[in-house]
Design a protein around this motif. Structure first.
Motif, PDB file in Angstrom:
ATOM      1  N   GLN A 222       0.824  -1.203   0.000  1.00  0.00           N
ATOM      2  CA  GLN A 222       0.000   0.000   0.000  1.00  0.00           C
ATOM      3  C   GLN A 222       0.863   1.260   0.000  1.00  0.00           C
ATOM      4  O   GLN A 222       0.530   2.252  -0.659  1.00  0.00           O
ATOM      5  N   ARG A 223       1.968   1.222   0.717  1.00  0.00           N
ATOM      6  CA  ARG A 223       2.849   2.393   0.757  1.00  0.00           C
ATOM      7  C   ARG A 223       3.500   2.638  -0.605  1.00  0.00           C
ATOM      8  O   ARG A 223       3.636   3.786  -1.039  1.00  0.00           O
ATOM      9  N   MET A 224       3.873   1.554  -1.284  1.00  0.00           N
ATOM     10  CA  MET A 224       4.446   1.705  -2.621  1.00  0.00           C
ATOM     11  C   MET A 224       3.396   2.192  -3.611  1.00  0.00           C
ATOM     12  O   MET A 224       3.662   3.080  -4.439  1.00  0.00           O
ATOM     13  N   SER A 225       2.205   1.637  -3.531  1.00  0.00           N
ATOM     14  CA  SER A 225       1.119   2.068  -4.421  1.00  0.00           C
ATOM     15  C   SER A 225       0.838   3.551  -4.248  1.00  0.00           C
ATOM     16  O   SER A 225       0.652   4.290  -5.227  1.00  0.00           O
ATOM     17  N   HIS A 226       0.799   3.988  -2.993  1.00  0.00           N
ATOM     18  CA  HIS A 226       0.528   5.396  -2.735  1.00  0.00           C
ATOM     19  C   HIS A 226       1.626   6.289  -3.306  1.00  0.00           C
ATOM     20  O   HIS A 226       1.348   7.352  -3.885  1.00  0.00           O
ATOM     21  N   ALA A 227       2.881   5.869  -3.159  1.00  0.00           N
ATOM     22  CA  ALA A 227       3.986   6.679  -3.670  1.00  0.00           C
ATOM     23  C   ALA A 227       3.892   6.860  -5.177  1.00  0.00           C
ATOM     24  O   ALA A 227       4.057   7.977  -5.699  1.00  0.00           O
ATOM     25  N   PHE A 228       3.615   5.792  -5.903  1.00  0.00           N
ATOM     26  CA  PHE A 228       3.483   5.908  -7.354  1.00  0.00           C
ATOM     27  C   PHE A 228       2.251   6.736  -7.735  1.00  0.00           C
ATOM     28  O   PHE A 228       2.311   7.557  -8.651  1.00  0.00           O
ATOM     29  N   ALA A 229       1.154   6.511  -7.042  1.00  0.00           N
ATOM     30  CA  ALA A 229      -0.060   7.270  -7.346  1.00  0.00           C
ATOM     31  C   ALA A 229       0.149   8.753  -7.094  1.00  0.00           C
ATOM     32  O   ALA A 229      -0.409   9.606  -7.804  1.00  0.00           O
ATOM     33  N   ASP A 230       0.942   9.073  -6.099  1.00  0.00           N
ATOM     34  CA  ASP A 230       1.201  10.467  -5.749  1.00  0.00           C
ATOM     35  C   ASP A 230       2.139  11.150  -6.740  1.00  0.00           C
ATOM     36  O   ASP A 230       1.963  12.333  -7.074  1.00  0.00           O
ATOM     37  N   ARG A 231       3.125  10.448  -7.243  1.00  0.00           N
ATOM     38  CA  ARG A 231       4.153  11.064  -8.084  1.00  0.00           C
ATOM     39  C   ARG A 231       3.887  10.971  -9.581  1.00  0.00           C
ATOM     40  O   ARG A 231       4.306  11.845 -10.338  1.00  0.00           O
ATOM     41  N   LEU A 232       3.216   9.900 -10.036  1.00  0.00           N
ATOM     42  CA  LEU A 232       3.023   9.736 -11.487  1.00  0.00           C
ATOM     43  C   LEU A 232       2.234  10.875 -12.143  1.00  0.00           C
ATOM     44  O   LEU A 232       2.494  11.191 -13.314  1.00  0.00           O
TER      45      LEU A 232
END
Length: 215
Positions: free
Chosen positions: A90-100
């Motif tokens: 979930q933390r990785m998913s959030h990071a990509f969703a936030d930056r992409l």
């Protein structure tokens, strides 16, 4: 893309250096204090290796704020961000969703692999010019780098983190999303007793120990 920035972002995930919370599989060999010292050294080393890469905007994301990150990031003017999510996926998913939405390419690395350098990052960015995803395999069956240039729903869901099946399951997720990917050279994470041999026998061991583990 954020005005005045690169079109690529490199996120380094790093746990706060808390006693009994980092490198726990190495505690029988190093003790809790030794594990914290090694963790701090690896975080600093990985940070120093990717910071000079001019092709990316660097950021460090952690599970909590800590003075260690202030001392590391402030001189380099690198942003610190808090991770969000109940587990690593979930933390990785959030990071990509936030930056992409802001960057054409987003790379995410951990803080356990001393072998990552500017050439490795450049190879990952080159791969994303031709495919939606890039992976840097780890010798233990996980990966040391993952990069995306578009959202990939579910890629980090129900992954058996900390096992030798992480890379296998991630490949399955990419195939399920009909996304092509490229894989870089296999590198070593420093997580287990057997990995310590790689650390002390690596080509750059003298610099690593002199800079981070002799004070």
């Amino acid at each position: 893309m954020i005005p005045g920035s690169s079109d690529s972002c490199l996120i380094q995930f790093a746990k706060a250096p808390l006693l009994g919370a980092v490198k726990t599989r190495l505690e029988p060999s190093l003790g809790k204090a030794g594990c914290v010292a090694l963790h701090r050294a690896l975080v600093s080393w990985v940070f120093s290796r990717h910071l000079p890469v001019g092709q990316v905007d660097s950021e460090v994301w952690s599970d909590r704020k800590h003075p260690f990150f202030d001392a590391l990031l402030t001189p380099a003017e690198v942003p610190f961000r808090l991770q969000e999510g109940a587990d690593l996926g979930q933390r990785m998913s959030h990071a990509f969703a936030d930056r992409l939405p802001h960057y054409r390419n987003v790379l995410l690395i951990g803080s356990d692999c001393p072998g990552i350098n500017g050439n490795y990052i450049a190879a990952a960015l080159k791969a994303l010019q031709t495919v939606p995803a890039v992976l840097g395999p780890a010798r233990d069956g996980g990966y040391v780098l993952v990069g995306l240039n578009r959202p990939c729903p579910g890629i980090f869901e129900d992954v058996p983190w900390g096992t030798g099946r992480v890379m296998e399951v991630t490949r399955q997720r990419l195939m399920a999303n009909c996304l092509q990917w490229l894989e870089l050279d296999t590198l070593v994470d420093i997580d287990r007793n057997e990995d310590l041999h790689y650390l002390v026998s690596s080509v750059e061991r003298e610099l690593f120990f002199k800079k981070y583990l002799t004070c």
